[in-house]
Design a protein around this motif. Structure first.
Motif, PDB file in Angstrom:
ATOM      1  N   LEU A  53       0.845  -1.202   0.000  1.00  0.00           N
ATOM      2  CA  LEU A  53       0.000   0.000   0.000  1.00  0.00           C
ATOM      3  C   LEU A  53       0.878   1.249   0.000  1.00  0.00           C
ATOM      4  O   LEU A  53       1.756   1.398   0.848  1.00  0.00           O
ATOM      5  N   THR A  54       0.665   2.123  -0.973  1.00  0.00           N
ATOM      6  CA  THR A  54       1.441   3.360  -1.084  1.00  0.00           C
ATOM      7  C   THR A  54       0.511   4.544  -1.309  1.00  0.00           C
ATOM      8  O   THR A  54      -0.647   4.376  -1.690  1.00  0.00           O
ATOM      9  N   VAL A  55       1.046   5.723  -1.070  1.00  0.00           N
ATOM     10  CA  VAL A  55       0.358   6.974  -1.389  1.00  0.00           C
ATOM     11  C   VAL A  55       1.335   7.863  -2.144  1.00  0.00           C
ATOM     12  O   VAL A  55       2.552   7.701  -2.030  1.00  0.00           O
ATOM     13  N   VAL A  56       0.795   8.792  -2.898  1.00  0.00           N
ATOM     14  CA  VAL A  56       1.605   9.798  -3.577  1.00  0.00           C
ATOM     15  C   VAL A  56       1.526  11.078  -2.752  1.00  0.00           C
ATOM     16  O   VAL A  56       0.435  11.553  -2.442  1.00  0.00           O
ATOM     17  N   VAL A  57       2.685  11.591  -2.371  1.00  0.00           N
ATOM     18  CA  VAL A  57       2.755  12.831  -1.601  1.00  0.00           C
ATOM     19  C   VAL A  57       3.431  13.874  -2.483  1.00  0.00           C
ATOM     20  O   VAL A  57       4.520  13.638  -3.006  1.00  0.00           O
ATOM     21  N   GLU A  58       2.777  15.008  -2.652  1.00  0.00           N
ATOM     22  CA  GLU A  58       3.350  16.125  -3.416  1.00  0.00           C
ATOM     23  C   GLU A  58       3.398  17.336  -2.505  1.00  0.00           C
ATOM     24  O   GLU A  58       2.446  17.590  -1.765  1.00  0.00           O
ATOM     25  N   TRP A  59       4.502  18.072  -2.544  1.00  0.00           N
ATOM     26  CA  TRP A  59       4.622  19.245  -1.694  1.00  0.00           C
ATOM     27  C   TRP A  59       5.532  20.283  -2.329  1.00  0.00           C
ATOM     28  O   TRP A  59       6.307  19.999  -3.230  1.00  0.00           O
ATOM     29  N   VAL A  60       5.382  21.509  -1.832  1.00  0.00           N
ATOM     30  CA  VAL A  60       6.212  22.638  -2.248  1.00  0.00           C
ATOM     31  C   VAL A  60       7.032  23.031  -1.037  1.00  0.00           C
ATOM     32  O   VAL A  60       6.515  23.124   0.083  1.00  0.00           O
ATOM     33  N   LYS A  61       8.326  23.253  -1.240  1.00  0.00           N
ATOM     34  CA  LYS A  61       9.224  23.555  -0.135  1.00  0.00           C
ATOM     35  C   LYS A  61       9.782  24.962  -0.292  1.00  0.00           C
ATOM     36  O   LYS A  61      10.293  25.331  -1.349  1.00  0.00           O
ATOM     37  N   ASP A  62       9.673  25.719   0.774  1.00  0.00           N
ATOM     38  CA  ASP A  62      10.202  27.086   0.830  1.00  0.00           C
ATOM     39  C   ASP A  62      11.606  26.997   1.414  1.00  0.00           C
ATOM     40  O   ASP A  62      11.773  26.587   2.561  1.00  0.00           O
ATOM     41  N   PRO A  63      12.641  27.382   0.655  1.00  0.00           N
ATOM     42  CA  PRO A  63      14.005  27.248   1.161  1.00  0.00           C
ATOM     43  C   PRO A  63      14.336  28.196   2.311  1.00  0.00           C
ATOM     44  O   PRO A  63      15.300  27.982   3.028  1.00  0.00           O
ATOM     45  N   ASP A  64      13.538  29.228   2.509  1.00  0.00           N
ATOM     46  CA  ASP A  64      13.788  30.194   3.589  1.00  0.00           C
ATOM     47  C   ASP A  64      12.445  30.687   4.130  1.00  0.00           C
ATOM     48  O   ASP A  64      11.994  31.793   3.817  1.00  0.00           O
ATOM     49  N   GLU A  97      -3.920  -1.392  11.854  1.00  0.00           N
ATOM     50  CA  GLU A  97      -4.960  -2.379  12.158  1.00  0.00           C
ATOM     51  C   GLU A  97      -6.345  -1.759  11.983  1.00  0.00           C
ATOM     52  O   GLU A  97      -7.296  -2.444  11.642  1.00  0.00           O
ATOM     53  N   GLU A  98      -6.418  -0.463  12.259  1.00  0.00           N
ATOM     54  CA  GLU A  98      -7.683   0.257  12.167  1.00  0.00           C
ATOM     55  C   GLU A  98      -7.399   1.581  11.468  1.00  0.00           C
ATOM     56  O   GLU A  98      -6.512   2.327  11.884  1.00  0.00           O
ATOM     57  N   LEU A  99      -8.126   1.871  10.411  1.00  0.00           N
ATOM     58  CA  LEU A  99      -7.916   3.122   9.673  1.00  0.00           C
ATOM     59  C   LEU A  99      -8.267   4.300  10.569  1.00  0.00           C
ATOM     60  O   LEU A  99      -9.250   4.266  11.312  1.00  0.00           O
ATOM     61  N   GLY A 100      -7.439   5.326  10.522  1.00  0.00           N
ATOM     62  CA  GLY A 100      -7.661   6.514  11.349  1.00  0.00           C
ATOM     63  C   GLY A 100      -7.017   7.719  10.709  1.00  0.00           C
ATOM     64  O   GLY A 100      -7.068   7.891   9.496  1.00  0.00           O
ATOM     65  N   LEU A 101      -6.382   8.523  11.530  1.00  0.00           N
ATOM     66  CA  LEU A 101      -5.726   9.742  11.058  1.00  0.00           C
ATOM     67  C   LEU A 101      -4.581   9.417  10.110  1.00  0.00           C
ATOM     68  O   LEU A 101      -3.844   8.453  10.331  1.00  0.00           O
ATOM     69  N   VAL A 102      -4.427  10.234   9.095  1.00  0.00           N
ATOM     70  CA  VAL A 102      -3.278  10.104   8.198  1.00  0.00           C
ATOM     71  C   VAL A 102      -2.239  11.118   8.658  1.00  0.00           C
ATOM     72  O   VAL A 102      -2.524  12.307   8.761  1.00  0.00           O
ATOM     73  N   ASN A 103      -1.048  10.640   8.970  1.00  0.00           N
ATOM     74  CA  ASN A 103       0.064  11.506   9.360  1.00  0.00           C
ATOM     75  C   ASN A 103       1.146  11.422   8.305  1.00  0.00           C
ATOM     76  O   ASN A 103       1.574  10.319   7.938  1.00  0.00           O
ATOM     77  N   VAL A 104       1.581  12.576   7.830  1.00  0.00           N
ATOM     78  CA  VAL A 104       2.661  12.648   6.854  1.00  0.00           C
ATOM     79  C   VAL A 104       3.826  13.351   7.535  1.00  0.00           C
ATOM     80  O   VAL A 104       3.685  14.473   8.010  1.00  0.00           O
ATOM     81  N   HIS A 105       4.963  12.668   7.602  1.00  0.00           N
ATOM     82  CA  HIS A 105       6.167  13.227   8.216  1.00  0.00           C
ATOM     83  C   HIS A 105       7.118  13.637   7.106  1.00  0.00           C
ATOM     84  O   HIS A 105       7.521  12.798   6.294  1.00  0.00           O
ATOM     85  N   PHE A 106       7.473  14.918   7.075  1.00  0.00           N
ATOM     86  CA  PHE A 106       8.455  15.428   6.122  1.00  0.00           C
ATOM     87  C   PHE A 106       9.799  15.430   6.842  1.00  0.00           C
ATOM     88  O   PHE A 106       9.984  16.139   7.823  1.00  0.00           O
ATOM     89  N   LEU A 107      10.714  14.636   6.338  1.00  0.00           N
ATOM     90  CA  LEU A 107      11.996  14.403   6.989  1.00  0.00           C
ATOM     91  C   LEU A 107      13.125  15.062   6.206  1.00  0.00           C
ATOM     92  O   LEU A 107      12.922  15.518   5.075  1.00  0.00           O
ATOM     93  N   PRO A 108      14.315  15.129   6.790  1.00  0.00           N
ATOM     94  CA  PRO A 108      15.450  15.702   6.054  1.00  0.00           C
ATOM     95  C   PRO A 108      15.667  14.992   4.720  1.00  0.00           C
ATOM     96  O   PRO A 108      15.280  13.832   4.533  1.00  0.00           O
ATOM     97  N   CYS A 109      16.294  15.699   3.817  1.00  0.00           N
ATOM     98  CA  CYS A 109      16.657  15.174   2.493  1.00  0.00           C
ATOM     99  C   CYS A 109      15.429  14.790   1.674  1.00  0.00           C
ATOM    100  O   CYS A 109      15.472  13.847   0.876  1.00  0.00           O
ATOM    101  N   ASN A 110      14.325  15.496   1.886  1.00  0.00           N
ATOM    102  CA  ASN A 110      13.086  15.287   1.134  1.00  0.00           C
ATOM    103  C   ASN A 110      12.563  13.862   1.247  1.00  0.00           C
ATOM    104  O   ASN A 110      11.944  13.345   0.317  1.00  0.00           O
TER     105      ASN A 110
END
Length: 120
Positions: free
Chosen positions: A24-35, A74-87
């Motif tokens: 199971l996968t999802v597609v995550v798209e985001w825009v990053k502000d360098p400053d 085990e049970e569907l709930g909140l979706v959490n997306v963690h943006f980590l170093p190095c994209n």
């Protein structure tokens, strides 16, 4: 959203099955502000100078896209997306949440971007 924060200006859609399955996968798209704090030195909001500064600043945004595995749930709930170093991105979608022992990820609270990132 700013670094180390939750929520954000725009959240959207994740259509996931009630039952998790391998692959199971999802597609995550985001825009990053360098400053993200550059605006503190801009001319006053609503002025031509502010609009010009914003236009120059926004041209430096980077756009990213990742196909990310969803951690087992085990049970569907909140979706959490963690943006980590190095994209890098990590996604969970269960009834648990960060800080609980049963949460699938235990990242440090504040992770610094390294001077160089490994090649993907």
């Amino acid at each position: 959203m700013s670094p180390y924060s939750g929520g954000g200006k725009q959240n959207c859609c994740a259509s996931l099955p009630v039952k998790w399955h391998p692959g199971l996968t999802v597609v995550v798209e985001w825009v990053k502000d360098p400053d993200p704090h550059a605006y503190v030195n801009w001319p006053p909001l609503g002025t031509d100078g502010y609009r010009a500064a914003y236009k120059l600043h926004a041209a430096k945004y980077t756009r990213h896209r990742a196909v990310v595995p969803v951690a087992r749930y085990e049970e569907l709930g909140l979706v959490n997306v963690h943006f980590l170093p190095c994209n890098q991105v990590a996604v969970s979608a269960g009834a648990t949440y960060p800080g609980r022992p049963d949460y699938p990820f235990h990242f440090p609270q504040k992770m610094q971007e390294p001077a160089t990132c490994p090649e993907s």
